[in-house]
Design a protein around this motif. Structure first.
Motif, PDB file in Angstrom:
ATOM      1  N   GLY A 286      19.219  -1.368 -44.481  1.00 25.02           N
ATOM      2  CA  GLY A 286      18.114  -0.704 -43.800  1.00 25.02           C
ATOM      3  C   GLY A 286      16.849  -0.952 -44.593  1.00 25.02           C
ATOM      4  O   GLY A 286      16.856  -1.659 -45.606  1.00 25.02           O
ATOM      5  N   THR A 287      15.777  -0.360 -44.168  1.00 22.06           N
ATOM      6  CA  THR A 287      14.512  -0.473 -44.889  1.00 22.06           C
ATOM      7  C   THR A 287      14.244   0.847 -45.583  1.00 22.06           C
ATOM      8  O   THR A 287      13.983   1.861 -44.940  1.00 22.06           O
ATOM      9  N   TRP A 288      14.354   0.834 -46.921  1.00 22.97           N
ATOM     10  CA  TRP A 288      14.270   2.048 -47.730  1.00 22.97           C
ATOM     11  C   TRP A 288      12.991   2.035 -48.547  1.00 22.97           C
ATOM     12  O   TRP A 288      12.523   0.977 -48.997  1.00 22.97           O
ATOM     13  N   ALA A 325      18.030  -7.399 -47.815  1.00 27.41           N
ATOM     14  CA  ALA A 325      16.732  -7.716 -48.410  1.00 27.41           C
ATOM     15  C   ALA A 325      16.440  -6.874 -49.651  1.00 27.41           C
ATOM     16  O   ALA A 325      15.726  -7.320 -50.559  1.00 27.41           O
ATOM     17  N   GLN A 326      17.008  -5.661 -49.733  1.00 26.86           N
ATOM     18  CA  GLN A 326      16.738  -4.779 -50.868  1.00 26.86           C
ATOM     19  C   GLN A 326      17.927  -4.681 -51.827  1.00 26.86           C
ATOM     20  O   GLN A 326      17.985  -3.785 -52.662  1.00 26.86           O
ATOM     21  N   PRO A 436      18.574   7.236 -41.899  1.00 24.80           N
ATOM     22  CA  PRO A 436      18.673   7.867 -40.569  1.00 24.80           C
ATOM     23  C   PRO A 436      18.338   6.915 -39.429  1.00 24.80           C
ATOM     24  O   PRO A 436      18.953   6.998 -38.358  1.00 24.80           O
ATOM     25  N   ASP A 437      17.383   6.002 -39.636  1.00 18.41           N
ATOM     26  CA  ASP A 437      17.046   5.046 -38.581  1.00 18.41           C
ATOM     27  C   ASP A 437      18.212   4.099 -38.303  1.00 18.41           C
ATOM     28  O   ASP A 437      18.427   3.668 -37.160  1.00 18.41           O
ATOM     29  N   THR A 438      18.964   3.754 -39.351  1.00 21.83           N
ATOM     30  CA  THR A 438      20.127   2.885 -39.182  1.00 21.83           C
ATOM     31  C   THR A 438      21.198   3.587 -38.360  1.00 21.83           C
ATOM     32  O   THR A 438      21.783   3.006 -37.439  1.00 21.83           O
TER      33      THR A 438
END
Length: 567
Positions: A286-288, A325-326, A436-438
Motif C-alpha cells: 500500500g502507500t504508507w 515500492a516501500q 485501510p485503503d488497501t
C-alpha cells in the motif's frame, strides 16, 4: 514433589470432586469473584515474583508486560466467566444479549470485543469476534453455550494441567477453564521456571483449594510424567512445545518415534494442548506515510520481542511483497525498531541454544540489539528452517514473495495465504498489517481470504496477543490436527462465553494510533498500545488496568487514559 505426595494430592481431589459437584452455580460464581478480588490484592506480589524470574529491572517499563499478561489477564477472565455464570444461574444462555453476525463459508460469528462502554473506551478501535465452525446457526450456538456448566452436578473427574513457564496467567487461566468448561477438579503442576510463583498462586487460588477443587504441584519432568499417567487422572491439558506433547503421548527415543508414526499412544486418556508454532506477520502492499512505517515497524518488533520472544504466538517471520515500492523503507525501519527495543535478559532456558541454531542455519543473519543478542534473517534462499523451527526467542525473519504484480494486494495476499497455510509449522496465530485503503479496495475479497487462513487467531492491524487478552475470545490452534501431527495443539481455552465448537477468533485494530487515526478517518482514540515494547508508561498503565479489571469504575478511567497517553 515425591510420588507419595502426588498420590495424596490426587486422592484429595477425588474427594474434592464430590464437593465441587454439590456447588450451585451461584456458589461457583462466588468463587470466581473471590479469586478475582484476591488477584488484585496480591497482584504486586505476583509481579514482584515475575520480575525476579525474568530478571527485569523493577523500574523498567517492561514490567508492564507482567502486570498485563499476569494478574490483568486473570482478573479480566474471571470477570467475564462470572458474567456467563450469572446468566446460566438465571436460566439464560451466556450468549443472551450477544451480538451475532456472519462470515464467509456459512459461519456464524459472536462479538467478543467490545462488549460494553468500558471496552469501547479502553480499547477504542479494537474489536474481536469468534467464528463458529461452519453450519452452526445462532439458535444452536445459544442453546449449547455454557458447556459443562449447563449440568454442574455432572462432573468429569480429575484433570491434570501442566502449566507454562513463559506467560504467568496461563497456568491459572487453564485451571479455571478445566474447572468450568469441563467440570473437572484440577491438579495444576507448575513449570519449574515458575516455582517462585507458588506462594502467590496459592493465595490467589485459595478459594478453589479450600473446597478441594484445586491442588498445586511442583517438580520436574519425572513428577509431570508420573502425574499425567496416574490412574486417578482422567484428562490432561498442557501448554508448551509439540516435542513435550509427543513425549507425553508417545514416549521418547526411537520407540517414541515408532509409536508416533504408527499412532500408538502410551497415554491412555484424552489430552488437549496449546503448543505454539511459527507465526507469520503478513504485510500487504500500500502507500504508507513515514509515520505509518515507523509505527508498524515497532508493532512488528513488539510482536516478536514482547517477553523477549518467549511467547507461543510471537511473530517469527514477516511476509513481504518483494517489489513493494516501500519495501526498503519498511525493512530499514524494522531493523531500527528491532535494534532499539529495550534490552532484557535471556531468562528462558535454552534461549542461547535456539539463537545459535538460527545462526547455524543462517550464518549471514544480522545481530542487533544489546550485545547482538537479537537475530534478523533477511530473505534467505532456503526458508525451510525459518518457517519450520519455533526459535522461541529473539529471532525474526523476513521472507519476500515474488508475484506477477507485487503492488496488487490481492495477488500478493493470495500467495501469502498459501504460504502461511502450507509452509509454516503451526496454526496458533497469524497477523496481517494493511492500510485501510488497501482493505477497502479489496472489498469482500479481503474477508474471503481471511477465511482461507487456517489459524486459531487472526489479527488484522493488531497483534494476536490481543486475542489472548480478550477473555470472551477463544485461544488455541485451528481445529482438526491429528494426535501424531499435533502442530499447535487441540482444543481451546479462555472462551468465557463457554462456546461449543468454535473455529477461530478474528481481532481487528486501528492501523494508526491516536491522534493520527482520528485525523485520517479511523475514529479510534487508542494511543500507542501499552503492550508495545517501546511504551514508556507500560508499567503504570498495566498496574492501573489490573485495579480496573478487579473492580471497574468510571472514576478509574482518567488515570488510565493519562498514563496511556504519556506512553
Amino acid at each position: 514433589m515425591t510420588e507419595t505426595q502426588i498420590d495424596e494430592l490426587l486422592e484429595e481431589l477425588v474427594e474434592g470432586e464430590k464437593t465441587w459437584a454439590s456447588l450451585s452455580l451461584a456458589a461457583r460464581r462466588g468463587l470466581l469473584d473471590e479469586v478475582r478480588a484476591l488477584t488484585a490484592r496480591h497482584a504486586a506480589e505476583w509481579v514482584d515474583a515475575a520480575v525476579g524470574i525474568k530478571q527485569l529491572d523493577p523500574a523498567s517499563p517492561l514490567v508492564g508486560e507482567e502486570w498485563m499478561s499476569g494478574p490483568y489477564s486473570l482478573a479480566a477472565g474471571l470477570a467475564a466467566l462470572s458474567d456467563s455464570l450469572a446468566k446460566l444461574e438465571a436460566g439464560r444462555s451466556p450468549l443472551d444479549g450477544a451480538e451475532f453476525g456472519y462470515a464467509p463459508g456459512g459461519r456464524t460469528t459472536v462479538k467478543a470485543l467490545p462488549l460494553n462502554t468500558f471496552d469501547q473506551l479502553l480499547l477504542s478501535g479494537f474489536s474481536a469476534e469468534v467464528w463458529l465452525q461452519p453450519g452452526i446457526e445462532k439458535a444452536e450456538a445459544i442453546r449449547s453455550a455454557g458447556l459443562a456448566q449447563r449440568d454442574p452436578a455432572r462432573t468429569n473427574g480429575v484433570g491434570a494441567v501442566l502449566g507454562a513457564g513463559n506467560i504467568f496467567s496461563i497456568a491459572p487461566l487453564d485451571t479455571i477453564y478445566e474447572l468450568y468448561a469441563n467440570n473437572r477438579v484440577v491438579a495444576l503442576k507448575l513449570n519449574p521456571i515458575t516455582d517462585p510463583l507458588l506462594p502467590v498462586l496459592t493465595k490467589v487460588l485459595a478459594p478453589f483449594i479450600a473446597v478441594g477443587a484445586v491442588r498445586i504441584l511442583t517438580g520436574g519432568a519425572e513428577a509431570g510424567t508420573y502425574l499425567v499417567r496416574h490412574k486417578l487422572v482422567d484428562h490432561v491439558h498442557m501448554t508448551g512445545s509439540a516435542l513435550t506433547y509427543d513425549a507425553i503421548v508417545f514416549g521418547t527415543g526411537e520407540e517414541g518415534a515408532r509409536r508416533k508414526a504408527a499412532d500408538e499412544p502410551v497415554l491412555d486418556k484424552e489430552m488437549t494442548a496449546e503448543l505454539g508454532g511459527v507465526s507469520p506477520t503478513i504485510v500487504l502492499p500500500g502507500t504508507w506515510s513515514k509515520a505509518d512505517i515507523e509505527f508498524q515497524a515497532n508493532h512488528v518488533a513488539t510482536q516478536r520481542l514482547h517477553n523477549n520472544g518467549y511467547n507461543c504466538v510471537a511473530a517469527q517471520v514477516v511476509v513481504l511483497p518483494k517489489h513493494w515500492a516501500q519495501r526498503d523503507e519498511f525493512i530499514a525501519a524494522l531493523r531500527k525498531a528491532f535494534d532499539d527495543a529495550p534490552a532484557r535478559p535471556a531468562y528462558y532456558p535454552g534461549s542461547d541454544v535456539r539463537v545459535a541454531s538460527a545462526d547455524a542455519s543462517y550464518p549471514d543473519a544480522q545481530h542487533l540489539g544489546s550485545r547482538g543478542a537479537r537475530v534478523l534473517v533477511l530473505d534467505p534462499a532456503d526458508r525451510a528452517a525459518l518457517l519450520c523451527t519455533e526459535y522461541f526467542g529473539p529471532v525474526l525473519g523476513v521472507i519476500e514473495l515474488d508475484t506477477e504484480d507485487d503492488n496488487s494486494a490481492e495477488q500478493f495476499f493470495r500467495e501469502a495465504v498459501r504460504v502461511a497455510n502450507d509452509e509454516f509449522v503451526g496454526t496458533l496465530g497469524v497477523n496481517i498489517i494493511a492500510h485501510p485503503d488497501t482493505i477497502s479496495g479489496l472489498g469482500d475479497k479481503f474477508d474471503h481470504l481471511i477465511e482461507r487462513l487456517r489459524y486459531g487467531t487472526i489479527a488484522i492491524n493488531a497483534w494476536t496477543g490481543v486475542g489472548y487478552l480478550t477473555p470472551s475470545a477463544t485461544w488455541g490452534a485451528f481445529p482438526g490436527h491429528q494426535r501424531n501431527d499435533i502442530q499447535s495443539g487441540v482444543g481451546v481455552v479462555h472462551n468465557a462465553f463457554l462456546l461449543d465448537r468454535p473455529e477461530r477468533t478474528v481481532v481487528r485494530g486501528p492501523f494508526r494510533p491516536a491522534p493520527r487515526s482520528v485525523f485520517r478517518g479511523e475514529w479510534s482514540l487508542s494511543p500507542k498500545p501499552p503492550w508495545f515494547v517501546n511504551n514508556r508508561t507500560a508499567a503504570t498503565t498495566g498496574r492501573l488496568l489490573v485495579d480496573f479489571a478487579a473492580a471497574p469504575g468510571w472514576g478509574k478511567l482518567p488515570a488510565i487514559f493519562a498514563s496511556a497517553l504519556r506512553g
